[in-house]
Design a protein around this motif. Structure first.
Motif, short mmCIF file in Angstrom:
data_model
loop_
_atom_site.label_atom_id
_atom_site.label_comp_id
_atom_site.label_asym_id
_atom_site.label_seq_id
_atom_site.Cartn_x
_atom_site.Cartn_y
_atom_site.Cartn_z
N VAL A 156 37.35 29.72 45.90
CA VAL A 156 37.59 28.93 47.11
C VAL A 156 38.66 29.47 48.03
CG1 VAL A 156 38.14 26.65 48.01
CG2 VAL A 156 36.56 27.12 46.13
N GLY A 157 39.74 29.86 47.42
CA GLY A 157 40.90 30.64 48.25
C GLY A 157 40.23 31.89 48.87
N MET A 158 39.48 32.45 48.30
CA MET A 158 39.17 33.79 48.92
C MET A 158 38.32 33.60 50.16
SD MET A 158 38.55 36.11 45.64
CE MET A 158 37.79 37.27 46.44
N LEU A 159 37.62 32.45 50.14
CA LEU A 159 36.71 32.14 51.15
C LEU A 159 37.29 32.13 52.62
CD1 LEU A 159 34.74 29.08 49.70
CD2 LEU A 159 34.10 31.43 49.92
N LYS A 160 38.65 32.17 52.71
CA LYS A 160 39.48 32.14 54.15
C LYS A 160 39.21 33.61 54.50
CE LYS A 160 43.68 31.07 56.22
NZ LYS A 160 45.09 30.56 56.14
N ASN A 161 39.40 34.53 53.66
CA ASN A 161 39.23 36.11 53.94
C ASN A 161 39.26 36.92 52.82
OD1 ASN A 161 39.62 38.74 54.95
ND2 ASN A 161 40.70 37.89 57.00
N SER A 162 38.14 36.99 52.41
CA SER A 162 38.11 37.91 50.83
C SER A 162 38.74 39.21 51.15
CB SER A 162 36.53 38.10 50.63
OG SER A 162 35.80 38.78 51.60
N SER A 163 38.72 39.89 52.04
CA SER A 163 39.39 41.36 52.61
C SER A 163 40.93 41.01 52.43
CB SER A 163 38.92 41.90 53.68
OG SER A 163 37.69 42.03 53.83
N LEU A 164 41.47 40.05 52.83
CA LEU A 164 42.91 39.65 52.95
C LEU A 164 43.27 39.37 51.51
CD1 LEU A 164 45.71 39.65 54.33
CD2 LEU A 164 45.10 37.38 54.80
N TYR A 165 42.56 38.21 51.03
CA TYR A 165 42.77 37.67 49.69
C TYR A 165 41.99 38.33 48.73
CZ TYR A 165 45.24 33.96 52.65
OH TYR A 165 46.12 33.56 53.35
N ASN A 166 42.44 39.39 48.28
CA ASN A 166 42.14 40.60 47.51
C ASN A 166 42.56 40.20 46.13
OD1 ASN A 166 41.28 42.97 45.78
ND2 ASN A 166 40.58 43.93 47.53
N PRO A 167 42.22 39.86 45.18
CA PRO A 167 42.75 39.79 43.80
C PRO A 167 43.19 40.65 43.26
CG PRO A 167 40.51 38.96 43.29
CD PRO A 167 40.65 39.11 44.93
N VAL A 168 42.31 41.91 43.19
CA VAL A 168 42.67 43.13 42.45
C VAL A 168 43.84 43.86 43.42
CG1 VAL A 168 41.70 45.40 42.00
CG2 VAL A 168 40.33 43.32 41.87
N ARG A 169 43.81 43.87 44.80
CA ARG A 169 45.12 44.57 45.31
C ARG A 169 46.07 43.73 45.62
NH1 ARG A 169 42.47 47.23 50.35
NH2 ARG A 169 44.42 48.24 50.53
N ARG A 170 46.02 42.45 45.84
CA ARG A 170 46.97 41.25 46.38
C ARG A 170 47.06 40.43 45.42
NH1 ARG A 170 44.35 42.73 51.16
NH2 ARG A 170 45.43 44.23 52.40
N PRO A 171 47.32 40.32 44.07
CA PRO A 171 47.31 39.23 43.44
C PRO A 171 48.27 38.12 43.78
CG PRO A 171 48.27 41.28 42.30
CD PRO A 171 47.61 41.75 43.47
N GLU A 172 49.50 38.46 44.17
CA GLU A 172 50.52 37.41 44.33
C GLU A 172 50.00 36.55 45.55
OE1 GLU A 172 52.99 36.47 42.66
OE2 GLU A 172 52.59 37.80 41.25
N MET A 173 49.52 37.29 46.52
CA MET A 173 49.07 36.52 47.78
C MET A 173 47.82 35.78 47.47
SD MET A 173 47.57 38.15 51.40
CE MET A 173 49.03 38.80 51.79
N VAL A 174 47.28 36.11 46.49
CA VAL A 174 45.89 35.31 45.92
C VAL A 174 46.36 34.20 45.24
CG1 VAL A 174 43.93 35.29 44.75
CG2 VAL A 174 44.52 37.27 46.09
N LYS A 175 47.43 34.26 44.48
CA LYS A 175 47.95 33.19 43.78
C LYS A 175 48.37 32.10 44.65
CE LYS A 175 51.16 32.04 40.05
NZ LYS A 175 52.11 32.56 39.03
N ILE A 176 49.12 32.71 45.72
CA ILE A 176 49.65 31.57 46.42
C ILE A 176 48.79 30.81 47.35
CG2 ILE A 176 51.06 31.40 48.76
CD1 ILE A 176 52.65 33.71 47.75
N ARG A 177 47.69 31.75 47.57
CA ARG A 177 46.41 31.01 48.21
C ARG A 177 45.75 29.86 47.26
NH1 ARG A 177 44.21 28.36 52.40
NH2 ARG A 177 42.14 28.47 52.38
N ARG A 178 45.66 30.45 46.04
CA ARG A 178 45.02 29.42 45.07
C ARG A 178 45.79 28.23 44.97
NH1 ARG A 178 46.53 30.77 38.86
NH2 ARG A 178 48.16 29.86 39.59
N ASN A 179 47.11 28.29 44.77
CA ASN A 179 47.98 27.24 44.77
C ASN A 179 47.66 26.07 45.84
OD1 ASN A 179 48.64 28.09 42.26
ND2 ASN A 179 50.66 28.56 42.90
#
Length: 776
Positions: free
Chosen positions: A216-239
């Motif tokens: 659901v967090g990736m829905l904002k921008n899947s290119s930006l919130y890329n769990p393979v390349r930017r795991p920390e950013m995705v974790k913040i977005r998940r929270n």
């Protein structure tokens, strides 16, 4: 001014205000309505027709479904999308989606006016106002938001119009499912089903709450919130998603605290045509479907599209057996390859990996391989002349090459890479249920990305002694030979100009060993060539070829006696299908890989009709099985049962993974080794599974120099053993350990205890009489 006058004045002002308010309200209402109407009529740009709103067109990948209900892979061009219904979604992803993207989702009709006014008032600083329905409209019909403010406003108006229309035609739950099915999460993860598989290697229904929050967090921008390349950013977005769920009272503060500290655990399993399970089978299936599509058009005459029409192909492959087969091939080949490398260093073999070739011959062979390569094909398509294409093979370029320890980044010429890959022995395995013809495992090689030639169906190699059961079966069927009948093991020649021979044919035994009589069971178990020559001379090549052709072999078989030793080139696919005849009481069933094809709505487009043929009698098939059981009891396949073979155990311990195997159940089998150890085969049969294995070099000049390593019992049999060992460990697979089904009446003697193998050629009177009766 008097109080009365003041009161009258206030009343007039109030009425004026009321009239002004309602005038502005209706004017605004009419203006908005007018804008909606103008947009709906297409004056602000083309709008989708009502039919498309009711049936939005999305590219749906074709699914390849295994016998046990697993998705083996998909055929897709750009969109790897497989839709699911709302009921298949976990509630945690639905709650996370609404809390994060559209808190008042169930309270509006497509447009959240409260959120829209807030966005206008704060100029978007406190978030936008796109509802889930609007986001779906944009994904389906509008497209990427324009950077031009004017065009962006027009797009927004279109989204509003389409959102209202979508809300009228679909339920809230259907809209949620459509949105999650349409979204592109990246890495070919089109839709939530693909995303769950690719990022977490699971199905949507099995997503944990933290996994759903990540998506659901990736829905904002899947290119930006890329769990393979930017795991920390995705974790913040998940929270942030967890915070929204807390805000909407969907989780407690204690749950949010514990969830927020969880690591971002991504199980990245990308889906592509070159990766995953059953890649060689899927490549074969793709070519099969191209032909099927041409021959089976839609009702309107147009052709199906395997990349867009969302077909479902139900196959016979069992994903569990397939995985066991692939693991067995990889496990054994790693060890076998290690030994092959040790025997092909520059010091030991200056022409490595080739034997029996001079450098000029090697250059010719490598050039012919270049002509068949993808680089050559692309050069021809690009209009390059052949000299320029050939020159490109000698220019160093960066590339990734295969190794058993993982891909290696290197720089070499394409011609050097061709020679590099020649060092790797190849392998294939196919497994089939003989009673149904269902192919259960198809392993065309060990790495489709780097070795794309399918050795199951495309590859045709000499089959060696695995041909002999067809010769023996012909003699049993025609002459009623018994496994207990004895023949002399002595040099034997078939005369010139007989049975299609030009010159006399005098085959030798392996190791040039002769000088005893052998039962047919012992002769087949030990692949005695002289006795095969005697039987061939009696029955002749034609009946043998007729039998082989009836068992589904379409490859060319020359009508000469030497076929008794397996000189024809036959594919593993054909050979497994043919051996199935022996296990199926003499009835051939054509191998089946597809049981049914459905369209995206579940309507059957194709259902298989098995093709069967009576080939030999039930008794002859059973006697042939009995003969082949001797191979695993006392012959070249006996290591399946024995804990050690004294004089050569060092060879097996170095090369054979998992040895000893110590199988105790009935097994019929046959090893095969071709001239110079170029090909190693093992065919193994239990009552409800026929499995064949081939191992060899890409070219026949690539082989082990010593028979100890190059024989089928060392190269191929261990793969069968590892595969079956794993199969027997999983009781749910139902692989038989029982005895082979015997006919009600067996007139041919099978108990050979009374017939001891003689050490010389002084034949007992009974055996002499048998030979006279048979014409030997």
């Amino acid at each position: 001014m008097s109080k009365t006058q003041k009161k009258v004045s206030k009343t007039k002002k109030y009425k004026k205000f009321i009239w002004t308010f309602w005038l502005l309200f209706f004017t605004g209402f009419l203006a908005v309505g007018g804008v909606f109407g103008i947009a709906a009529l297409g004056y602000l740009g083309p709008m989708p027709p009502l039919e498309q709103l009711e049936n939005p067109k999305t590219n749906l990948a074709t699914q390849i479904i295994s016998f046990d209900g697993k998705v083996l892979g998909k055929f897709y061009f750009k969109d790897n999308r497989t839709p699911i219904t709302f009921d298949e979604l976990p509630q945690n992803i639905v709650k996370a989606l609404i809390a994060t993207e559209d808190e008042r989702y169930y309270d509006h009709a497509g447009i959240d006016w409260r959120g829209t006014l807030r966005a206008i008032f704060y100029m978007g600083k406190k978030g936008g106002a796109s509802t889930i329905t609007q986001q779906l409209a944009r994904q389906l019909f509008v497209g990427v938001r324009s950077k031009s403010k004017k065009e962006a406003l027009v797009q927004k108006i279109k989204e509003w119009v389409l959102s209202v229309q979508l809300e009228r035609r679909y339920t809230k739950n259907e809209i949620i499912a459509m949105y999650l099915n349409i979204y592109d999460f990246g890495y070919n993860a089109d839709g939530v089903r693909s995303a769950a598989k690719i990022f977490f290697d699971t199905a949507p229904q099995s997503l944990k709450i933290e996994e759903s929050a990540t998506l659901v967090g990736m829905l904002k921008n899947s290119s930006l919130y890329n769990p393979v390349r930017r795991p920390e950013m995705v974790k913040i977005r998940r929270n942030v998603v967890f915070q929204q769920m807390l805000r909407n009272k969907l989780i407690t503060s204690e749950e949010m605290d514990s969830l927020s500290v969880l690591p971002l655990e991504i199980d990245f399993t990308p889906e592509s045509h070159r990766e995953g399970l059953a890649t060689y089978f899927r490549a074969y299936l793709q070519e099969f479907m191209k032909k099927w599509i041409r021959e089976n058009p839609k009702a309107d005459g147009s052709n199906f599209n395997i990349y867009r029409d969302g077909l479902k192909i139900y196959t016979t492959i069992d994903s569990r057996l397939q995985a066991l087969g692939e693991n067995a091939v990889s496990e054994h080949m790693k060890n076998l390859q290690k030994e092959f490398f040790l025997q092909n260093t520059e010091e030991l073999n200056p022409t490595a990996p080739f034997l029996d070739l001079r450098e000029g011959e090697i250059d010719t062979l490598l050039t012919r391989t270049a002509f068949r390569s993808e680089r050559w094909r692309k050069g021809k398509v690009a209009g390059m002349d052949e000299e320029a294409i050939l020159e490109s093979f000698f220019k160093p370029i960066p590339m990734q090459v295969f190794s058993w320890k993982g891909e290696i980044d290197t720089i070499m010429t394409p011609m050097d890479s061709i020679r590099y890959y020649k060092h790797f022995l190849r392998a294939a395995l196919m497994s089939m249920e003989p009673q149904t013809g269902h192919v259960k495992a198809w392993v065309g090689g060990f790495n489709y990305k780097h070795f794309q030639y399918d050795q199951v169906k495309q590859g045709r190699r000499q089959i060696g002694s695995t041909f002999k059961p067809f010769l023996y079966a012909t003699a049993i069927d025609q002459l009623k030979l018994s496994p207990c009948d004895k023949l002399p093991d002595a040099l034997y020649c078939i005369d010139a100009m007989k049975h299609g021979n030009i010159d006399p044919w005098c085959p030798k035994n392996s190791g040039d060993r002769y000088g005893r009589t052998r039962t047919l069971k012992n002769a087949l178990a030990n692949s005695v060539n002289t006795i095969s020559a005697r039987i061939m001379d009696k029955v002749g090549p034609r009946p043998v070829i007729d039998l082989v052709k009836k068992t589904g072999v379409t490859s060319y078989i020359p009508m000469v006696p030497s076929i008794a030793l397996g000189t024809p080139d036959i594919s593993l696919f054909e050979l497994v299908g043919a051996y199935g005849t022996f296990a199926n009481q003499g009835i051939y069933i054509q191998p089946i890989v597809i049981t049914r094809i459905e369209d995206k709505n579940g309507m059957a487009l194709f259902e298989v009709v098995p093709k069967t043929k009576d080939v030999i009698s039930e008794e002859a098939a059973y006697v042939t099985i009995n003969l082949m059981q001797g191979v695993t009891e006392q012959g070249s396949g006996a290591r399946l049962r024995h804990a050690g073979l004294e004089e050569t155990n060092y060879v097996y311990e170095k090369v054979v993974t998992g040895y000893p195997y110590i199988f105790e159940n009935p097994i019929a089998g046959k090893t095969g080794t071709t001239q110079n150890q170029s090909d190693g085969w093992f065919m193994g049969i239990v009552p409800n599974l026929v499995t064949g294995v081939w191992v060899g070099g890409e070219d026949r000049s690539i082989h082990f120099e010593e028979i100890a390593f190059g024989q089928g019992a060392t190269m191929a049999l261990p793969i069968w053993a590892l595969y079956m060992k794993g199969a027997y460990e999983n009781d749910s697979l139902g692989i038989s350990k029982e005895a082979f089904l015997n006919p009600k009446v067996v007139s041919i003697p099978l108990d050979c205890e009374e017939y001891e193998i003689d050490t010389d050629l002084n034949l007992p009177d009974k055996i002499e009489a048998d030979l006279d009766q048979l014409g030997f």
